[in-house]
Design a protein around this motif. Structure first.
Motif, PDB file in Angstrom:
ATOM      1  N   CYS A 130       0.936  -1.261   0.315  1.00  0.00           N
ATOM      2  CA  CYS A 130       0.303  -0.422   0.261  1.00  0.00           C
ATOM      3  C   CYS A 130       0.484   1.032  -0.433  1.00  0.00           C
ATOM      4  N   CYS A 175       3.142   4.278   1.175  1.00  0.00           N
ATOM      5  CA  CYS A 175       3.603   4.246   2.387  1.00  0.00           C
ATOM      6  C   CYS A 175       3.789   5.233   2.574  1.00  0.00           C
ATOM      7  N   SER A 176       3.200   7.001   2.251  1.00  0.00           N
ATOM      8  CA  SER A 176       3.419   7.740   2.867  1.00  0.00           C
ATOM      9  C   SER A 176       2.003   8.265   2.208  1.00  0.00           C
ATOM     10  N   SER A 177       1.308   9.276   3.936  1.00  0.00           N
ATOM     11  CA  SER A 177       0.368   9.626   3.255  1.00  0.00           C
ATOM     12  C   SER A 177      -0.194  11.470   3.249  1.00  0.00           C
ATOM     13  N   ARG A 194      -2.582  -2.991   8.613  1.00  0.00           N
ATOM     14  CA  ARG A 194      -2.017  -1.779   9.127  1.00  0.00           C
ATOM     15  C   ARG A 194      -3.410  -1.584  10.503  1.00  0.00           C
ATOM     16  N   SER A 238      -2.754   3.839   4.601  1.00  0.00           N
ATOM     17  CA  SER A 238      -1.780   4.595   5.127  1.00  0.00           C
ATOM     18  C   SER A 238      -2.131   5.397   6.680  1.00  0.00           C
ATOM     19  N   ASP A 290       3.828   6.678  10.574  1.00  0.00           N
ATOM     20  CA  ASP A 290       4.018   6.871   9.586  1.00  0.00           C
ATOM     21  C   ASP A 290       5.570   6.525  10.514  1.00  0.00           C
TER      22      ASP A 290
END
Length: 584
Positions: free
Chosen positions: A22, A24-26, A116, A136, A142
């Motif tokens: 998915c 990796c950063s929002s 997650r 995320s 994160d």
């Protein structure tokens, strides 16, 4: 040789170091301490009880009425559903908001289960909320997770936090909805748990205003079962349409296949409240308001288990087993069993009700017809549900600890030869009998000639037809020893075939992907590297796809080829390594 009784405490779990792919950063720039609704609460607020807590909707950007894909307490294989599944319109990426002020107490990243997940503890109310299958995390969460994953050099992770480390305001963003873990499609799973016990409770009372529901539960099938050796049911009776009538004699118990429904969606849900009255007197009641993880396998005692195992049908019954594993959920007269001892009509009514108060009543009649009762099946060894039982012989040892069975049973064992396996095929017990916990088995290897003992693999053969699946086990003195949670057929083979690792050529920009597969024992671990340095590849367990989004803060761009290495190892120690290049 080690005694099987000495080995009953061994539980060998194959830990799959895999994870769902998915983002990796929002894209959300909010900090978890920033409330998007303008009314953050502090620990100084008045303490209230869990029952009267006022929780914030976790998906505030989806207009009401919202819809569910799963409700609390649904009967699922080996467990009760522990929360609500909020539908997200078949998409991922919706903002997920904290239901109340508190602090992040735990974060889990896993290839299965919740994928997650964020756990937020709310000291003010004594509740903990859990948000699963996230795509995320919020940026500050994160970063903590990613730093720890790189420190441990693994994707799967379980982190706990003290109060104050990651404070959260009511309505603050904690992540984005997704489809990670064992999710069958995009949605948000949400648990509400009592912090003191860890027990999940039904979240629906906190969110009733978010849903529109005037649809009552519906019945799909009605049936009647005889108690073995104590009752008789005329199976010639057909009950496709009302009026529903049965002919029976002796001790029997009814069953019903039914689901709840909600307005505006075609989904089906579990039935929360169920009652049975006979001649106006309540015989059985069941309310799923709260579950305990320690007794979640007892979900199988609420149904006719043979119908599930043999035909895939979830037929709820009124019969309560001898061990009474769900006393806080069920009240029953005579263990929910009816004694049809007179030649007359017994007026019965099933009442099904959902959390919104929608009710269905299904009347049916049992007519007492004096009949002979078939003898009870007595083949095998008598096993008491509240006593230990140990079986020796024919190349196998089996230990069934006390309280592993829900009812007394007749234990049987057969052994048959098959040239495809290194042991006999052992059929232990009856696969249509549910277990409350693991039993210990030790299977003798008839042909113990393999030099590398780690290649031996214990398998459970499918109950119907061909096929098998590997069972976590250990080689000890010519035997494979394991704890298993099902009766059935078991045998020993070897796995000497390494996993396959295949580079995916077509991917999104800056994404490197491999497909990891194994023929039998399963992928036990994997490791991806860029130029010899650990890279955080994420494996989607549903697609066997391991993916890494190039992180330029950790891997310096050169505009030249970088060496990419992926190594996968299965549970029997077979390993495959593939090397390739990527330019960035």
């Amino acid at each position: 040789m080690a005694s099987i009784k000495d080995l009953t405490s061994l539980l060998f779990t194959i830990s799959l170091s895999v994870a769902s792919f998915c983002a990796c950063s929002s894209s959300d720039s909010s900090n978890t301490n920033d409330s998007d609704d303008g009314y953050p609460l502090t620990e100084a607020d008045t303490v209230t009880s869990p029952e009267v807590a006022n929780l914030h909707n976790p998906l505030p950007s989806i207009p009401t009425p919202q819809h569910l894909s799963g409700n609390f307490g649904e009967l699922r294989n080996n467990h009760f559903h522990s929360g609500l599944d909020f539908k997200t319109n078949g998409r991922t990426g919706y903002r997920v908001a904290a239901a109340d002020s508190g602090f992040v107490s735990r974060i889990v990243v896993s290839p299965w289960g919740f994928g997650r997940a964020v756990y937020v503890e709310h000291p003010r109310t004594g509740l903990t909320t859990v948000y699963g299958h996230l795509e995320s995390f919020s940026p500050d969460i994160d970063k903590k997770v990613r730093d720890e994953q790189y420190r441990r050099q693994q994707f799967s992770i379980d982190m706990t936090f003290a109060p104050g480390e990651i404070p959260v305001a009511r309505g603050a963003t904690i992540g984005r909805s997704g489809n990670t873990g064992s999710s069958g499609g995009p949605h948000l799973h949400m648990d509400v748990r009592h912090t003191a016990t860890g027990d999940p409770v039904d979240p629906m009372p906190y969110f009733k205003t978010s849903f529109a529901d005037k649809t009552a539960p519906e019945m799909r099938k009605l049936t009647l079962y005889a108690v073995d050796g104590e009752g008789y049911v005329d199976n010639a009776t057909k009950n496709e349409t009302a009026p529903y009538r049965f002919k029976a004699w002796g001790k029997v118990y009814p069953g019903i296949k039914a689901y709840d429904r909600m307005d505006g969606t075609r989904n089906i849900y579990g039935v929360k409240h169920m009652r049975l009255t006979v001649d106006g007197r309540q015989i059985y009641s069941r309310d799923i308001d709260r579950v305990a993880f320690g007794s979640t396998r007892a979900v199988h005692t609420l149904i006719h288990f043979p119908s599930l195992k043999c035909g895939g049908e979830w037929i709820m019954t009124t019969r309560v087993p001898e061990s009474g594993p769900l006393p806080d959920m069920i009240e029953a007269e005579g263990n929910g069993i009816l004694d049809i001892d007179a030649e007359r009509d017994y007026a019965c009514v099933f009442t099904l009700e959902d959390e919104m108060g929608n009710v269905s009543k299904i009347p049916f009649t049992i007519t007492g017809v004096r009949s002979g009762i078939p003898e009870k099946r007595t083949a095998g060894h008598k096993v008491r549900h509240n006593r230990d039982f140990i079986f020796h012989g024919n190349g196998i040892e089996v230990t069934i600890p006390a309280a592993t069975l829900y009812d007394d049973m007749q234990f049987t064992h057969t052994a048959s030869s098959n040239g495809s396996y290194l042991s006999a095929i052992h059929k232990i017990g009856d696969y249509t009998v549910p277990l409350a916990g693991p039993i210990a088995i030790s299977v003798e290897i008839a042909d113990d000639s393999t030099d590398d003992k780690s290649k031996y693999c214990l398998v459970r053969l499918n109950d119907k037809g061909n096929g098998s699946r590997a069972i976590a086990a250990r080689y000890i003195n010519g035997r494979m020893v394991a704890e298993v949670k099902d009766f059935g057929r078991y045998a020993v083979t070897t796995d000497q075939t390494p996993p396959t690792v295949t580079r995916v050529k077509k991917t999104a920009k800056d994404v490197i992907s491999f497909i990891l597969k194994d023929n039998l024992s399963g992928i036990a671990s994997y490791r991806g590297e860029i130029d010899g340095k650990f890279a955080l590849f994420e494996l989607d367990g549903k697609t066997a796809r391991a993916s890494f989004t190039i992180d330029r803060s950790r891997f310096k761009p050169t505009g030249k080829p970088h060496k990419v290495t992926m190594t996968a190892t299965d549970a029997c120690g077979n390993t495959t390594t593939v090397e390739d290049t990527v330019t960035f």
